[in-house]
Motif scaffolding. Structure first.
Motif, short mmCIF file in Angstrom:
data_model
loop_
_atom_site.label_atom_id
_atom_site.label_comp_id
_atom_site.label_asym_id
_atom_site.label_seq_id
_atom_site.Cartn_x
_atom_site.Cartn_y
_atom_site.Cartn_z
N GLY B 124 -13.74 12.35 -10.07
CA GLY B 124 -13.00 13.56 -10.42
C GLY B 124 -11.60 13.51 -9.87
O GLY B 124 -11.09 12.44 -9.53
N LEU B 125 -10.99 14.66 -9.72
CA LEU B 125 -9.59 14.72 -9.29
C LEU B 125 -9.43 15.02 -7.81
O LEU B 125 -8.35 14.81 -7.26
CB LEU B 125 -8.84 15.78 -10.12
CG LEU B 125 -8.73 15.47 -11.62
CD1 LEU B 125 -8.10 16.63 -12.35
CD2 LEU B 125 -7.92 14.20 -11.84
N ASN B 126 -10.48 15.54 -7.18
CA ASN B 126 -10.37 15.85 -5.75
C ASN B 126 -10.50 14.54 -4.96
O ASN B 126 -11.57 13.92 -4.93
CB ASN B 126 -11.47 16.83 -5.35
CG ASN B 126 -11.35 17.26 -3.90
OD1 ASN B 126 -11.19 16.43 -3.01
ND2 ASN B 126 -11.41 18.56 -3.66
N ASN B 130 -13.86 12.24 -4.04
CA ASN B 130 -13.95 10.84 -4.47
C ASN B 130 -14.25 9.92 -3.29
O ASN B 130 -15.05 9.00 -3.38
CB ASN B 130 -12.64 10.40 -5.11
CG ASN B 130 -12.45 10.97 -6.50
OD1 ASN B 130 -13.42 11.38 -7.14
ND2 ASN B 130 -11.22 11.05 -6.96
N ARG B 236 -16.01 18.14 -7.99
CA ARG B 236 -15.15 16.96 -8.13
C ARG B 236 -13.75 17.29 -8.62
O ARG B 236 -12.82 16.54 -8.39
CB ARG B 236 -15.80 15.93 -9.05
CG ARG B 236 -15.87 16.36 -10.51
CD ARG B 236 -16.79 15.46 -11.33
NE ARG B 236 -16.75 15.76 -12.74
CZ ARG B 236 -17.36 16.80 -13.31
NH1 ARG B 236 -18.05 17.65 -12.57
NH2 ARG B 236 -17.30 17.00 -14.62
N ASP B 237 -13.61 18.43 -9.31
CA ASP B 237 -12.31 18.75 -9.92
C ASP B 237 -11.68 20.01 -9.35
O ASP B 237 -10.83 20.61 -10.00
CB ASP B 237 -12.46 18.90 -11.44
CG ASP B 237 -12.61 17.55 -12.13
OD1 ASP B 237 -12.07 16.55 -11.60
OD2 ASP B 237 -13.27 17.49 -13.18
N GLU B 241 -12.78 22.51 -2.42
CA GLU B 241 -14.19 22.15 -2.55
C GLU B 241 -15.05 22.87 -1.51
O GLU B 241 -16.21 23.19 -1.76
CB GLU B 241 -14.37 20.62 -2.47
CG GLU B 241 -14.34 19.99 -1.09
CD GLU B 241 -12.96 19.98 -0.46
OE1 GLU B 241 -11.97 20.08 -1.20
OE2 GLU B 241 -12.87 19.89 0.78
N PHE B 380 -1.12 17.43 -8.93
CA PHE B 380 -2.01 18.12 -9.85
C PHE B 380 -1.43 19.46 -10.23
O PHE B 380 -0.58 20.02 -9.56
CB PHE B 380 -3.38 18.38 -9.18
CG PHE B 380 -4.03 17.17 -8.59
CD1 PHE B 380 -4.63 16.22 -9.40
CD2 PHE B 380 -4.06 16.97 -7.21
CE1 PHE B 380 -5.23 15.11 -8.86
CE2 PHE B 380 -4.67 15.86 -6.66
CZ PHE B 380 -5.26 14.92 -7.49
N LEU B 387 -9.17 25.02 -9.76
CA LEU B 387 -9.50 23.92 -10.66
C LEU B 387 -8.27 23.04 -10.88
O LEU B 387 -7.18 23.53 -11.17
CB LEU B 387 -9.98 24.48 -12.01
CG LEU B 387 -10.55 23.45 -12.98
CD1 LEU B 387 -11.89 22.90 -12.48
CD2 LEU B 387 -10.72 24.06 -14.37
N THR B 389 -6.08 19.97 -12.69
CA THR B 389 -5.88 19.13 -13.88
C THR B 389 -4.73 18.18 -13.56
O THR B 389 -3.87 18.51 -12.74
CB THR B 389 -5.51 19.98 -15.13
OG1 THR B 389 -4.46 20.88 -14.77
CG2 THR B 389 -6.69 20.77 -15.65
#
Lengths: 230, 416
Positions: B124-126, B130, B236-237, B241, B380, B387, B389
């Protein structure tokens, strides 16, 4: 591979970080071997006299105290971080002309060596003490605040045989002439401020003890350099 | 001067709010502040009941780059007085300088169950999630402790953090953070902010508003609960978190507990830029999660509000006295709080506290102007509930887009 930095200054000369903090900074960052190399300036010339006046130099009088502090901190570094600390100095012969100026690291030094001695005498004394001799920042540097020290490079035919290694990289600079000449090399940060931690370093493929580290540099086998970045 | 009194009233409210935060911290850490070591509070060692609850824990430590005091931070987890636990250092790059430090710590503690995992997972992006994934897959114990690399703990930390888990209704335990050290302006600001606003807010939300507040630097969960909440894949995104995991576990009917045990975050050599980056990122996160409640942060910044009359009316007797008086009160509050939580910070650092608050007040506006966040070198766009992106420059959403538009117009109109 051992992560090493052989060119570090503290507040014993012109560094801005005191010795215990230097030890902790490098220890916390996982270094295996470092050398503390505060300046010993040539007190026979005007620039050296000024350096001494400003307390930017280790003098013969202060050398005993300097070594004792180094010994204590080296023990602490070993106990806490498993980091080897070599005592050393940077013999600094400064003149107005860059062509006459030279800086030399003497690593694993035992007794004081004055910077006012002539080069042959310094080299022979270093050899007598089994200290490593490193020619530092031997060529033109990119930092406009740093003065070039070109004497040893200009006189390399005469002095190269005395020099165990040349600094192929110093802080952010690379001296490709060392590579072209195939001289033995190491890299160092010329650490004065905390941000200098992130700079060129030496990697050695040997055991973590003084004898092996010195042999590795002298033989110049299993030596690499790395740009240490966070 | 009516406006002046409005500022005075808002500033007064801010001071009352800060007094309540101090009260919340006192109640939360009540009577434990004089304890030495990494934490201020831990269960009574004489209590046989507390010694019995020591289920095995997997400590997952995602590493990236060199934090101040990294060696000590990592080693403090090897010195735990705890019967069975494992430590998994997780990295995405073998050339990361933290790898060397982790290897040294492992070498110095051969008696401990320590492993180092290097795997470039991208689910994902976090970036933290990851980095954690490989360690999570490898974890073997029923309790999962996610712990950031920049925290140092005392030897009783694991015993203290697992203690609330004795109650099966508890699903997640985290700890308040205490800032220590400080040799640069950025680090001093960071520690002052952690010990006042961050710790105060966390304790206030937990004590008085009963809101589940999770500090991601230290989160203990049962593996079974984490899996039920969707595991790391579920977060994950998102940028926050920790908050999202806490909310998911709370929605499963489990309690989210703030431990009485503060953990140390040692900051020595932070630059001001790093301070700005972190707190604009956190601010954007709170703005996207909290919405209008984010406004209360500005109101609660009594020093910033008290300095505004100086800006509007210049230095007069009343504006200077007002700003000075509020600043001194806030400094005194920060000093008192630091003493209560045993944060070892030199006295003169507190003299910089008003400057930090004014600075933080200015940073408060950043989330209103931009939705981009930079974290661990990645940029991001942050959306609702944090969230993430991937960042793509879209001028229409940029607060300063009008400058580009204006420049384009003038260039075109200036053509012959």
């Amino acid at each position: 591979m051992l992560l090493c930095d052989f060119h570090i200054h503290t507040t014993h000369s012109d560094g801005s970080v005191d010795l215990p903090r230097v030890i902790d900074l490098f220890g916390q960052a996982g270094f295996d071997v470092i050398a503390i190399t505060d300046h010993v300036v040539d007190g026979d010339n005007a620039i050296g006299k000024l350096g001494r006046f400003l307390r930017l130099s280790v003098t013969e009088k202060k050398f005993g105290d300097y070594m004792e502090r180094l010994r204590r901190e080296a023990q602490r570094a070993w106990d806490k971080y498993g980091m080897l600390v070599l005592p050393g100095v940077e013999i600094s012969k400064n003149y107005i002309s860059s062509d006459r100026s030279a800086h030399l690291l003497l690593l694993d030094l035992k007794t004081f060596v004055p910077a006012s001695w002539d080069y042959e005498r310094i080299f022979l004394e270093a050899k007598r003490q089994d200290a490593l001799v490193v020619a530092c920042h031997p060529h033109h540097q990119s930092d406009p605040t740093s003065k070039d020290t070109l004497f040893l490079w200009n006189n390399r035919e005469r002095y190269a045989r005395y020099i165990d290694a040349w600094e192929i990289a110093n802080r952010d600079d690379i001296f490709n002439v060392i590579s072209l000449k195939k001289y033995p090399y190491i890299a160092g940060s010329d650490f004065h401020k905390t941000r200098h931690l992130y700079s060129w370093k030496t990697l050695l493929d040997c055991e973590r003890n003084v004898k092996d580290v010195k042999r590795c540099i002298r033989d110049n086998r299993g030596v690499a350099i790395t740009l240490f970045r966070n | 001067m009516d406006l002046f009194w409005i500022f005075a009233a808002i500033s007064g409210l801010g001071l009352v709010g800060y007094a309540m935060q101090i009260l919340a911290i006192r109640r939360h850490l009540g009577g434990q502040e004089n304890r030495q070591g990494g934490g201020a509070a831990h269960p009574d060692p004489d209590s046989s009941a507390s010694l019995e609850f020591t289920d095995p824990i997997s400590v997952l430590k995602p590493l990236k780059g060199l934090d101040d005091n990294l060696f000590d931070n990592l080693e403090s987890f090897c010195l735990q007085d705890y019967p069975l636990y494992e430590i998994i250092f997780s990295l995405q790059d073998r050339n990361d300088p933290a790898h060397k430090v982790a290897a040294k710590v492992q070498e110095r503690h051969p008696d401990r169950d320590i492993s180092i995992v290097v795997e470039d997972c991208q689910i994902g992006l976090n970036p933290k999630v990851n980095n954690l994934l490989a360690a999570y897959r490898r974890a073997k114990h029923p309790y999962i402790l996610i712990s950031d690399s920049n925290v140092r703990v005392g030897p009783d930390y694991l015993r203290a953090i697992i203690e609330p888990m004795r109650n099966p209704a508890v699903g997640l335990v985290s700890n308040p953070i205490r800032g220590m050290g400080g040799r640069t302006l950025g680090a001093i600001f960071e520690n002052l902010h952690l010990n006042s606003f961050i710790m105060g807010s966390v304790c206030f939300l937990d004590r008085f508003l009963r809101m589940p507040c999770v500090v991601g630097k230290s989160m203990l969960m049962r593996r079974i609960d984490l899996e039920a909440a969707g595991g790391l894949f579920a977060v994950r995104d998102v940028l926050a978190e920790d908050y999202v995991l806490g909310r998911k576990i709370h929605s499963m009917g489990l309690k989210v507990v703030l431990s009485e045990y503060p953990i140390d975050n040692v900051n020595h050599y932070w630059g001001v830029r790093r301070f700005i980056n972190r707190h604009t990122r956190w601010g954007k996160m709170r703005w996207r999660i909290g919405g209008f409640r984010y406004l209360f942060e500005l109101i609660s910044n009594s020093v910033f509000v008290s300095w505004l009359p100086l800006l509007f009316w210049g230095p007069t007797g009343s504006t200077v006295a007002f700003a000075g008086g509020v600043s001194v009160l806030k400094m005194a509050g920060d000093y008192f709080l630091a003493r209560r939580i045993s944060a070892r910070i030199p006295f003169w650092h507190f003299l910089l506290s008003p400057l930090k608050d004014v600075f933080v007040g200015i940073l408060w506006f950043a989330p209103l102007l931009s939705r981009s966040v930079t974290w661990r070198g990645n940029r991001f766009r942050i959306g609702p509930d944090s969230l993430l992106t991937p960042w793509r420059e879209r001028p229409a959403e940029n607060a300063f887009a009008w400058t580009a538009w204006f420049s384009k117009r003038t260039t075109v109109s200036g053509r012959p």
